[in-house]
Design a protein around this motif. Structure first.
Motif, PDB file in Angstrom:
ATOM      1  N   THR A  90       3.939  38.214 -42.231  1.00 35.69           N
ATOM      2  CA  THR A  90       3.401  36.992 -42.845  1.00 35.69           C
ATOM      3  C   THR A  90       3.403  37.093 -44.365  1.00 35.69           C
ATOM      4  OG1 THR A  90       1.995  36.703 -40.897  1.00 35.69           O
ATOM      5  CG2 THR A  90       1.424  35.443 -42.863  1.00 35.69           C
ATOM      6  N   LEU A  91       2.946  38.234 -44.898  1.00 38.29           N
ATOM      7  CA  LEU A  91       2.888  38.408 -46.354  1.00 38.29           C
ATOM      8  C   LEU A  91       4.275  38.380 -46.968  1.00 38.29           C
ATOM      9  CD1 LEU A  91       1.139  38.998 -48.831  1.00 38.29           C
ATOM     10  CD2 LEU A  91       1.370  41.441 -48.323  1.00 38.29           C
ATOM     11  N   ALA A  92       5.252  38.999 -46.293  1.00 37.05           N
ATOM     12  CA  ALA A  92       6.609  39.025 -46.841  1.00 37.05           C
ATOM     13  C   ALA A  92       7.250  37.653 -46.857  1.00 37.05           C
ATOM     14  CB  ALA A  92       7.471  39.996 -46.032  1.00 37.05           C
ATOM     15  N   THR A  93       6.725  36.717 -46.074  1.00 37.79           N
ATOM     16  CA  THR A  93       7.309  35.378 -46.001  1.00 37.79           C
ATOM     17  C   THR A  93       6.854  34.502 -47.165  1.00 37.79           C
ATOM     18  OG1 THR A  93       7.329  35.585 -43.580  1.00 37.79           O
ATOM     19  CG2 THR A  93       7.602  33.385 -44.465  1.00 37.79           C
ATOM     20  N   PHE A  94       5.704  34.792 -47.794  1.00 42.08           N
ATOM     21  CA  PHE A  94       5.149  33.906 -48.810  1.00 42.08           C
ATOM     22  C   PHE A  94       6.081  33.723 -49.998  1.00 42.08           C
ATOM     23  CE2 PHE A  94       0.578  34.944 -47.359  1.00 42.08           C
ATOM     24  CZ  PHE A  94       0.655  33.912 -46.416  1.00 42.08           C
ATOM     25  N   SER A  95       6.822  34.750 -50.366  1.00 40.84           N
ATOM     26  CA  SER A  95       7.672  34.651 -51.555  1.00 40.84           C
ATOM     27  C   SER A  95       9.077  34.149 -51.242  1.00 40.84           C
ATOM     28  CB  SER A  95       7.777  36.020 -52.240  1.00 40.84           C
ATOM     29  OG  SER A  95       8.389  36.964 -51.358  1.00 40.84           O
ATOM     30  N   LEU A  96       9.332  33.762 -50.000  1.00 38.54           N
ATOM     31  CA  LEU A  96      10.681  33.332 -49.610  1.00 38.54           C
ATOM     32  C   LEU A  96      10.877  31.830 -49.725  1.00 38.54           C
ATOM     33  CD1 LEU A  96      11.249  35.554 -46.433  1.00 38.54           C
ATOM     34  CD2 LEU A  96      11.832  36.044 -48.819  1.00 38.54           C
ATOM     35  N   SER A  97       9.773  31.063 -49.860  1.00 37.91           N
ATOM     36  CA  SER A  97       9.847  29.593 -49.963  1.00 37.91           C
ATOM     37  C   SER A  97      10.519  28.987 -48.732  1.00 37.91           C
ATOM     38  CB  SER A  97      10.595  29.170 -51.242  1.00 37.91           C
ATOM     39  OG  SER A  97       9.928  29.663 -52.387  1.00 37.91           O
ATOM     40  N   GLY A  99       9.773  27.495 -44.476  1.00 37.03           N
ATOM     41  CA  GLY A  99       8.743  26.827 -43.694  1.00 37.03           C
ATOM     42  C   GLY A  99       8.372  27.548 -42.417  1.00 37.03           C
ATOM     43  N   GLU A 100       8.854  28.760 -42.211  1.00 35.49           N
ATOM     44  CA  GLU A 100       8.536  29.524 -41.002  1.00 35.49           C
ATOM     45  C   GLU A 100       8.696  31.007 -41.304  1.00 35.49           C
ATOM     46  OE1 GLU A 100      12.671  29.573 -41.481  1.00 35.49           O
ATOM     47  OE2 GLU A 100      11.426  27.771 -41.240  1.00 35.49           O
ATOM     48  N   ILE A 101       8.164  31.845 -40.421  1.00 37.26           N
ATOM     49  CA  ILE A 101       8.394  33.286 -40.547  1.00 37.26           C
ATOM     50  C   ILE A 101       9.801  33.562 -40.034  1.00 37.26           C
ATOM     51  CG2 ILE A 101       7.656  35.584 -39.837  1.00 37.26           C
ATOM     52  CD1 ILE A 101       4.857  34.543 -39.499  1.00 37.26           C
ATOM     53  N   PRO A 102      10.724  34.009 -40.867  1.00 38.41           N
ATOM     54  CA  PRO A 102      12.107  34.218 -40.416  1.00 38.41           C
ATOM     55  C   PRO A 102      12.213  35.379 -39.415  1.00 38.41           C
ATOM     56  CG  PRO A 102      11.971  34.059 -42.815  1.00 38.41           C
ATOM     57  CD  PRO A 102      10.573  34.227 -42.315  1.00 38.41           C
ATOM     58  N   LEU A 103      13.306  35.355 -38.696  1.00 37.46           N
ATOM     59  CA  LEU A 103      13.547  36.404 -37.710  1.00 37.46           C
ATOM     60  C   LEU A 103      13.679  37.772 -38.379  1.00 37.46           C
ATOM     61  CD1 LEU A 103      14.106  37.300 -34.805  1.00 37.46           C
ATOM     62  CD2 LEU A 103      16.524  36.706 -35.159  1.00 37.46           C
ATOM     63  N   LEU A 136       2.580  33.358 -35.210  1.00 35.68           N
ATOM     64  CA  LEU A 136       3.573  32.316 -35.499  1.00 35.68           C
ATOM     65  C   LEU A 136       2.937  30.935 -35.485  1.00 35.68           C
ATOM     66  CD1 LEU A 136       6.531  33.663 -33.303  1.00 35.68           C
ATOM     67  CD2 LEU A 136       6.247  33.894 -35.778  1.00 35.68           C
ATOM     68  N   THR A 137       2.070  30.700 -34.507  1.00 32.46           N
ATOM     69  CA  THR A 137       1.416  29.393 -34.393  1.00 32.46           C
ATOM     70  C   THR A 137       0.490  29.136 -35.576  1.00 32.46           C
ATOM     71  OG1 THR A 137       1.505  29.578 -31.979  1.00 32.46           O
ATOM     72  CG2 THR A 137      -0.012  27.958 -32.905  1.00 32.46           C
ATOM     73  N   CYS A 138      -0.287  30.138 -35.958  1.00 28.14           N
ATOM     74  CA  CYS A 138      -1.217  29.969 -37.087  1.00 28.14           C
ATOM     75  C   CYS A 138      -0.473  29.729 -38.399  1.00 28.14           C
ATOM     76  CB  CYS A 138      -2.119  31.189 -37.206  1.00 28.14           C
ATOM     77  SG  CYS A 138      -3.317  31.341 -35.858  1.00 28.14           S
ATOM     78  N   PHE A 139       0.674  30.393 -38.567  1.00 27.41           N
ATOM     79  CA  PHE A 139       1.449  30.202 -39.795  1.00 27.41           C
ATOM     80  C   PHE A 139       1.897  28.747 -39.906  1.00 27.41           C
ATOM     81  CE2 PHE A 139       5.277  30.253 -42.389  1.00 27.41           C
ATOM     82  CZ  PHE A 139       4.904  31.059 -43.446  1.00 27.41           C
ATOM     83  N   VAL A 158      12.226  32.328 -33.082  1.00 28.74           N
ATOM     84  CA  VAL A 158      11.545  33.595 -33.332  1.00 28.74           C
ATOM     85  C   VAL A 158      10.562  33.901 -32.203  1.00 28.74           C
ATOM     86  CG1 VAL A 158      10.034  34.834 -34.927  1.00 28.74           C
ATOM     87  CG2 VAL A 158      11.824  33.331 -35.822  1.00 28.74           C
ATOM     88  N   ALA A 159       9.835  32.878 -31.753  1.00 33.80           N
ATOM     89  CA  ALA A 159       8.906  33.076 -30.633  1.00 33.80           C
ATOM     90  C   ALA A 159       9.654  33.499 -29.367  1.00 33.80           C
ATOM     91  CB  ALA A 159       8.109  31.793 -30.372  1.00 33.80           C
ATOM     92  N   LEU A 160      10.834  32.936 -29.176  1.00 34.86           N
ATOM     93  CA  LEU A 160      11.631  33.311 -28.003  1.00 34.86           C
ATOM     94  C   LEU A 160      12.045  34.775 -28.065  1.00 34.86           C
ATOM     95  CD1 LEU A 160      13.063  32.461 -25.403  1.00 34.86           C
ATOM     96  CD2 LEU A 160      15.019  31.766 -26.790  1.00 34.86           C
ATOM     97  N   THR A 161      12.406  35.268 -29.252  1.00 30.07           N
ATOM     98  CA  THR A 161      12.760  36.692 -29.368  1.00 30.07           C
ATOM     99  C   THR A 161      11.567  37.589 -29.040  1.00 30.07           C
ATOM    100  OG1 THR A 161      12.228  36.760 -31.731  1.00 30.07           O
ATOM    101  CG2 THR A 161      14.482  36.175 -31.117  1.00 30.07           C
ATOM    102  N   ALA A 162      10.349  37.149 -29.409  1.00 28.37           N
ATOM    103  CA  ALA A 162       9.152  37.929 -29.081  1.00 28.37           C
ATOM    104  C   ALA A 162       8.943  37.984 -27.581  1.00 28.37           C
ATOM    105  CB  ALA A 162       7.934  37.325 -29.781  1.00 28.37           C
ATOM    106  N   VAL A 163       9.134  36.855 -26.909  1.00 32.40           N
ATOM    107  CA  VAL A 163       8.971  36.830 -25.453  1.00 32.40           C
ATOM    108  C   VAL A 163      10.024  37.714 -24.782  1.00 32.40           C
ATOM    109  CG1 VAL A 163       9.035  35.355 -23.405  1.00 32.40           C
ATOM    110  CG2 VAL A 163       7.889  34.559 -25.480  1.00 32.40           C
ATOM    111  N   VAL A 164      11.264  37.652 -25.290  1.00 36.29           N
ATOM    112  CA  VAL A 164      12.328  38.482 -24.715  1.00 36.29           C
ATOM    113  C   VAL A 164      12.014  39.963 -24.903  1.00 36.29           C
ATOM    114  CG1 VAL A 164      14.752  39.128 -24.939  1.00 36.29           C
ATOM    115  CG2 VAL A 164      14.099  36.721 -24.926  1.00 36.29           C
TER     116      VAL A 164
END
Length: 409
Positions: A90-97, A99-103, A136-139, A158-164
């Motif tokens: 989550t923290l690493a995503t803040f500086s990427l601009s 709209g989601e946490i990337p894979l 992912l949902t909270c983000f 990304v959520a699908l990869t977590a389930v897999v």
């Protein structure tokens, strides 16, 4: 199934290292897609405003520190470790601009989720999955509440990869549990078979000796007043048989104790065990039984040769138990033992003309033990009254072709 030589070394790599490699692979991918690589007109992803600034790089550095802490704690505190890795993503995503946490940022979390599902209980694995999906949902929810753009479709991937990752880890967990169950069942079966083998050995050893002892003791009791010398000779035979039985039991118990892991190395060394009995001891068995009052005639056919130890011992035990049954139940003064060495099998027959026709219906373990021995060697066994009177035991034990060819050579 054969494995490549590298596989055992890969299995020794701690799970935290794999999570760390997943994190650094994601970081490398994050930087690569934001620069113009050879053959491209522009970067695949446009860098955010904060990405190359000092505060953006500081966020990446802090996220890497959180991920490293999660790697260290993964084996001891798996859920806490996953929380640190999810916080790093989550923290690493803040500086990427974005709209989601990337894979790429979530790759390490997927690896950690796999190891948790593969090594921990189902309850812990389910909590880990809910933590990943909840992050992912909270983000997305925070960005929606703030009025910012969100990448819902990309986040679903990304959520699908977590389930897999969770499902694959669960499959590995079930596979390992099934393997452990099969190993435990095989060990239990081996223990049962070993107990049956010991029971057969003790029965064959003790039953034969006690039969001879009972016969000699009865003869001594009948002639103790009229023929003292004969009675003394019979009691001497009883003593000899008793000593031999005790010696055999001692050897068996010593062998069992030496197989016990709790056996201390510093204890006094046990005496050397003599070789297991075999068909070479049939003549000795015949002499001892004849001396006890039941004549045993041995008919040997074919060329005697060395046999595998299990076949040799089983053949002797079958003859020994059959002769013991003659002594105890047949009420006859003689029996005949036939041994035929064939090219493909060893044939055994023990027959008498006594009154032991009802032996097959008597309760006991003698015939059952013989039948089990023959079945383990994939042979044929019969024990039934003879049409002309008496009782007959036959066994046919296949001899491995390699043994026969080796003897011929």
């Amino acid at each position: 199934m054969s494995h490549s030589p590298a596989l055992p070394r890969l299995k020794r790599v701690p799970p935290g290292w794999w999570v760390g490699m997943g994190w650094y692979a994601g970081m490398l991918l994050t930087f690569l897609v934001r620069v113009r690589l050879p053959g491209e007109y522009e970067p695949s992803v446009r860098p955010g405003v904060l990405f190359y600034r000092w505060d953006g790089l500081l966020m990446q550095l802090l996220a890497t520190a959180l991920a490293a802490a999660g790697c260290v704690l993964l084996q001891r505190r798996p859920l806490k470790a996953l929380a640190l890795v999810l916080g790093a993503a989550t923290l690493a995503t803040f500086s990427l601009s974005v709209g989601e946490i990337p894979l790429a940022q979530f790759l390490a979390a997927d690896v950690a989720l796999y190891f948790i599902a593969a090594t921990r209980s189902r309850r812990t694995a389910l909590v880990a999955l809910l933590m990943a999906l909840g992050t992912l949902t909270c983000f997305l929810a925070v960005r929606l509440l703030a009025g910012w753009d969100v990448g819902t479709s990309a986040e679903l991937v990304v959520a699908l990869t977590a389930v897999v990752a969770w499902l694959v880890g669960g499959s590995a967990y079930e596979t390992r549990r099934h393997g452990e169950s099969l190993a435990a069942r095989a060990a239990e079966q081996a223990l049962v078979e070993e107990r049956l083998r010991i029971a057969r050995e003790m029965h064959d050893t003790v039953a034969h000796s006690l039969g001879i002892i009972a016969l000699q003791a009865g003869a001594a009791a009948r002639v103790v007043h009229t023929q003292p010398d004969a009675a003394r000779e019979a009691m001497s035979a009883v003593e000899t048989a008793g000593r031999q039985t005790l010696s055999g039991l001692r050897r068996m118990l010593v062998a069992l104790r030496q197989a016990d892991p709790a056996h201390e190395v510093g204890e006094r060394e046990a005496p050397a065990l003599r070789p297991a009995e075999g068909l070479a001891d049939v003549e000795r068995l015949a002499r001892a039984t004849t001396a006890a009052g039941v004549r045993v005639d041995v008919d040997l056919r074919g060329e005697p040769r060395s046999l595998p130890p299990d076949i040799d011992l089983s053949a002797f035990r079958i003859i020994q138990e059959s002769v013991t049954n003659v002594v105890r139940h047949a009420s006859t003064g003689s029996c005949r033992v036939s041994i035929v060495y064939g090219s493909e099998a060893l044939a055994i027959e023990v027959a008498d003309r006594g009154r032991g026709a009802g032996l097959a219906s008597r309760p006991g373990f003698g015939l059952v033990g013989m039948r089990e021995r023959v079945a383990l060697l994939h042979g044929e066994f019969t024990a039934a009254p003879h049409p002309e009177g008496g009782f007959r035991v036959t066994a046919r034990l296949p001899v491995p072709v390699a043994t026969s060819m080796g003897d011929e050579a």
